[in-house]
Design a protein around this motif. Structure first.
Motif, PDB file in Angstrom:
ATOM      1  N   VAL A   1      11.906  -3.130  -3.782  1.00 60.23           N
ATOM      2  CA  VAL A   1      11.262  -4.449  -4.806  1.00 60.23           C
ATOM      3  C   VAL A   1      10.119  -3.860  -5.316  1.00 60.23           C
ATOM      4  O   VAL A   1       9.883  -4.073  -6.392  1.00 60.23           O
ATOM      5  N   PHE A   2       9.357  -3.723  -4.303  1.00 62.93           N
ATOM      6  CA  PHE A   2       7.708  -3.475  -4.878  1.00 62.93           C
ATOM      7  C   PHE A   2       7.809  -2.120  -5.668  1.00 62.93           C
ATOM      8  O   PHE A   2       6.777  -1.886  -6.375  1.00 62.93           O
TER       9      PHE A   2
ATOM     10  N   ILE B   1      -2.117  -7.319  -7.746  1.00 62.52           N
ATOM     11  CA  ILE B   1      -1.163  -7.688  -6.829  1.00 62.52           C
ATOM     12  C   ILE B   1      -1.735  -8.777  -5.608  1.00 62.52           C
ATOM     13  O   ILE B   1      -2.773  -8.220  -4.904  1.00 62.52           O
ATOM     14  N   ASN B   2      -1.437  -9.846  -5.958  1.00 62.58           N
ATOM     15  CA  ASN B   2      -1.975 -11.120  -5.064  1.00 62.58           C
ATOM     16  C   ASN B   2      -1.072 -11.615  -4.569  1.00 62.58           C
ATOM     17  O   ASN B   2       0.253 -11.576  -4.858  1.00 62.58           O
ATOM     18  N   TRP B   3      -1.334 -12.237  -3.336  1.00 61.39           N
ATOM     19  CA  TRP B   3      -0.573 -13.385  -2.554  1.00 61.39           C
ATOM     20  C   TRP B   3      -1.208 -14.520  -1.881  1.00 61.39           C
ATOM     21  O   TRP B   3      -2.392 -14.228  -1.690  1.00 61.39           O
ATOM     22  N   HIS B   4      -0.610 -15.471  -2.004  1.00 57.41           N
ATOM     23  CA  HIS B   4      -1.089 -16.646  -1.224  1.00 57.41           C
ATOM     24  C   HIS B   4      -0.240 -17.263  -0.443  1.00 57.41           C
ATOM     25  O   HIS B   4       1.127 -17.434  -0.501  1.00 57.41           O
TER      26      HIS B   4
ATOM     27  N   ALA C   1       0.868  -1.184  -0.027  1.00 58.63           N
ATOM     28  CA  ALA C   1      -0.003  -0.022  -0.091  1.00 58.63           C
ATOM     29  C   ALA C   1       0.954   1.408  -0.083  1.00 58.63           C
ATOM     30  O   ALA C   1       0.664   2.211  -0.545  1.00 58.63           O
ATOM     31  N   GLU C   2       1.887   1.226   0.673  1.00 53.82           N
ATOM     32  CA  GLU C   2       2.789   2.332   0.675  1.00 53.82           C
ATOM     33  C   GLU C   2       3.525   2.503  -0.703  1.00 53.82           C
ATOM     34  O   GLU C   2       3.701   3.536  -1.009  1.00 53.82           O
ATOM     35  N   SER C   3       3.840   1.544  -1.256  1.00 59.74           N
ATOM     36  CA  SER C   3       4.479   1.737  -2.615  1.00 59.74           C
ATOM     37  C   SER C   3       3.691   2.265  -3.577  1.00 59.74           C
ATOM     38  O   SER C   3       3.756   3.267  -4.450  1.00 59.74           O
ATOM     39  N   ILE C   4       2.243   1.765  -3.713  1.00 66.24           N
ATOM     40  CA  ILE C   4       1.126   2.415  -4.346  1.00 66.24           C
ATOM     41  C   ILE C   4       0.784   4.036  -4.180  1.00 66.24           C
ATOM     42  O   ILE C   4       0.714   4.636  -4.872  1.00 66.24           O
ATOM     43  N   LYS C   5       0.809   4.131  -2.829  1.00 65.87           N
ATOM     44  CA  LYS C   5       0.413   5.559  -2.318  1.00 65.87           C
ATOM     45  C   LYS C   5       1.830   6.365  -3.017  1.00 65.87           C
ATOM     46  O   LYS C   5       1.201   7.712  -3.524  1.00 65.87           O
ATOM     47  N   ASP C   6       3.067   6.202  -3.039  1.00 67.26           N
ATOM     48  CA  ASP C   6       3.953   6.869  -3.612  1.00 67.26           C
ATOM     49  C   ASP C   6       3.864   7.021  -5.136  1.00 67.26           C
ATOM     50  O   ASP C   6       4.212   7.984  -5.673  1.00 67.26           O
TER      51      ASP C   6
ATOM     52  N   SER D   1       6.264   0.011 -10.257  1.00 62.68           N
ATOM     53  CA  SER D   1       6.461   1.217 -11.258  1.00 62.68           C
ATOM     54  C   SER D   1       6.405   0.769 -12.530  1.00 62.68           C
ATOM     55  O   SER D   1       6.080   1.237 -13.635  1.00 62.68           O
ATOM     56  N   ASN D   2       7.193  -0.496 -12.774  1.00 64.61           N
ATOM     57  CA  ASN D   2       7.356  -1.085 -14.270  1.00 64.61           C
ATOM     58  C   ASN D   2       6.013  -1.561 -14.448  1.00 64.61           C
ATOM     59  O   ASN D   2       5.680  -1.145 -15.685  1.00 64.61           O
ATOM     60  N   ALA D   3       4.978  -2.079 -13.840  1.00 67.93           N
ATOM     61  CA  ALA D   3       3.755  -2.569 -14.168  1.00 67.93           C
ATOM     62  C   ALA D   3       3.091  -1.241 -14.692  1.00 67.93           C
ATOM     63  O   ALA D   3       2.266  -1.496 -15.634  1.00 67.93           O
ATOM     64  N   ILE D   4       3.027  -0.125 -13.816  1.00 68.82           N
ATOM     65  CA  ILE D   4       2.327   1.020 -14.292  1.00 68.82           C
ATOM     66  C   ILE D   4       2.710   1.475 -15.697  1.00 68.82           C
ATOM     67  O   ILE D   4       2.117   1.918 -16.439  1.00 68.82           O
ATOM     68  N   HIS D   5       4.247   1.595 -15.858  1.00 66.76           N
ATOM     69  CA  HIS D   5       4.752   2.148 -17.231  1.00 66.76           C
ATOM     70  C   HIS D   5       4.354   1.382 -18.301  1.00 66.76           C
ATOM     71  O   HIS D   5       4.085   2.126 -19.329  1.00 66.76           O
ATOM     72  N   PHE D   6       4.118  -0.045 -18.210  1.00 68.29           N
ATOM     73  CA  PHE D   6       3.807  -0.748 -19.378  1.00 68.29           C
ATOM     74  C   PHE D   6       2.304  -0.948 -19.601  1.00 68.29           C
ATOM     75  O   PHE D   6       1.851  -1.759 -20.538  1.00 68.29           O
TER      76      PHE D   6
END
Length: 345
Positions: A246-247, A266-269, A210-215, A252-257
């Motif tokens: 890392v995040f 963004i999921n985790w199991h 969430a912090e990475s997304i906020k930035d 950032s790459n996912a947003i760029h492309f």
């Protein structure tokens, strides 16, 4: 250790494993004798090592029997696990009894397992070599950048003191503060590259994401992207500062492309001993011929990119005893997956 295990399965006097190790031009060998069997003489070992008895080049993972003219009392079986530098890598069984068909099948299975182990071992050595190169480059580049940043910061501060116009002072101070921020980020990056001791404490994975997304909200809003993240909070033992990098990089790459109005998931199991994290986009994906290069130093698909972001991300994940890889999605787009351990290491 593997050679020792093989002596338990075969009625052998000796097991030889001949393989190529990264960093060595010549092939290496391991020799293991069965229980209390006496060692071969230096002349016999030299004969085996000479491979003069190897009168043909067998196919990989096929068991062949060879005559040892200078050791006529022994049977010799080999199973090639591969060819490297135009030389065979193989398991050799030297025994005074012939091997049954069942044992020959077992030898083939052992060769396949050993081949997989050697490939993993070689890949690990290659990764370590790349990381060492990156550390050297980061250290050298960091020293040069710091000198330039120090001069820019000094001139910006002196300019601030000399200016009387409030608007100009704010601009000079903005430059000075951003130079400090860049220097701080550089310190963090270099600390990562030099492999400092991790500051491991319990962290909430959801809060870090969430912090990475906020930035990154300004560019997210600009492209009108939809970001979906798991609702489950998962506590992991992490170095937050490094995992945050890392995040930051992957999102950032996912947003760029991602295309405008696109979607990022963004999921985790959570499993018993590890957590699988997946960050996927609906962009153009990664060219198949380049998917193995994305973590290489200085490789970048972004115009103006340094090509170090994913390399540093991989090192951080490896430092956490995890793993990271990239793949294309069948429905389009790319995904980066991370495995991180849940237990303390």
């Amino acid at each position: 250790m593997y050679a020792k295990q093989l002596t338990y399965y075969y009625p052998s006097d000796c097991v030889r494993i001949v393989y190529h190790e990264s960093g060595f031009q010549k092939h290496q060998e391991l020799v293991q004798y069965f229980q209390d069997e006496p060692a071969f003489s230096p002349q016999e070992l030299a004969y085996l090592k000479s491979e003069s008895w190897l009168d043909n080049f067998p196919h990989v993972f096929e068991v062949h029997e060879f005559k040892l003219t200078e050791m006529p009392d022994y049977y010799c079986y080999i199973c090639v696990i591969g060819y490297r530098n135009s030389q065979p890598e193989y398991i050799q069984i030297v025994t005074n009894e012939s091997l049954s068909k069942n044992l020959q099948v077992r030898l083939k299975d052992s060769a396949i397992i050993l081949s997989q182990y050697i490939e993993l071992y070689s890949e690990n050595l290659h990764q370590k070599s790349e990381i060492q190169l990156l550390e050297h480059i980061l250290h050298k580049a960091g020293h040069q950048l710091r000198n330039s940043l120090a001069l820019i910061g000094l001139y910006a501060h002196n300019l601030y003191l000399q200016l009387t116009d409030t608007s100009s002072q704010k601009k000079a101070m903005f430059i000075h503060e951003n130079v400090k921020k860049i220097d701080s980020n550089l310190t963090e990056m270099l600390s990562c590259g030099q492999g400092v001791k991790l500051n491991i404490v319990p962290q909430d994975l959801k809060e870090i994401v969430a912090e990475s997304i906020k930035d990154l909200q300004p560019i997210i809003h600009q492209k009108q992207l939809k970001i979906n993240i798991s609702e489950i909070s998962t506590i992991l033992l992490l170095d937050k500062l490094q995992i945050q990098q890392v995040f930051d990089n992957l999102i950032s790459n996912a947003i760029h492309f991602s295309p405008k109005l696109g979607e990022i998931n963004i999921n985790w199991h959570t499993f018993q001993e590890e957590v699988l994290i997946k960050i996927s986009d609906r962009g153009p994906g990664i060219p198949p011929e380049e998917i193995q290069k994305v973590f290489n130093p200085f490789y970048s698909r972004r115009v103006g990119g340094t090509g170090l972001g994913l390399t540093i991300a991989k090192k951080i994940v490896l430092d956490h005893q995890g793993n990271i890889w990239a793949q294309n999605l069948s429905e389009g787009g790319a995904a980066f997956s991370i495995i991180l351990p849940r237990k303390k290491y």
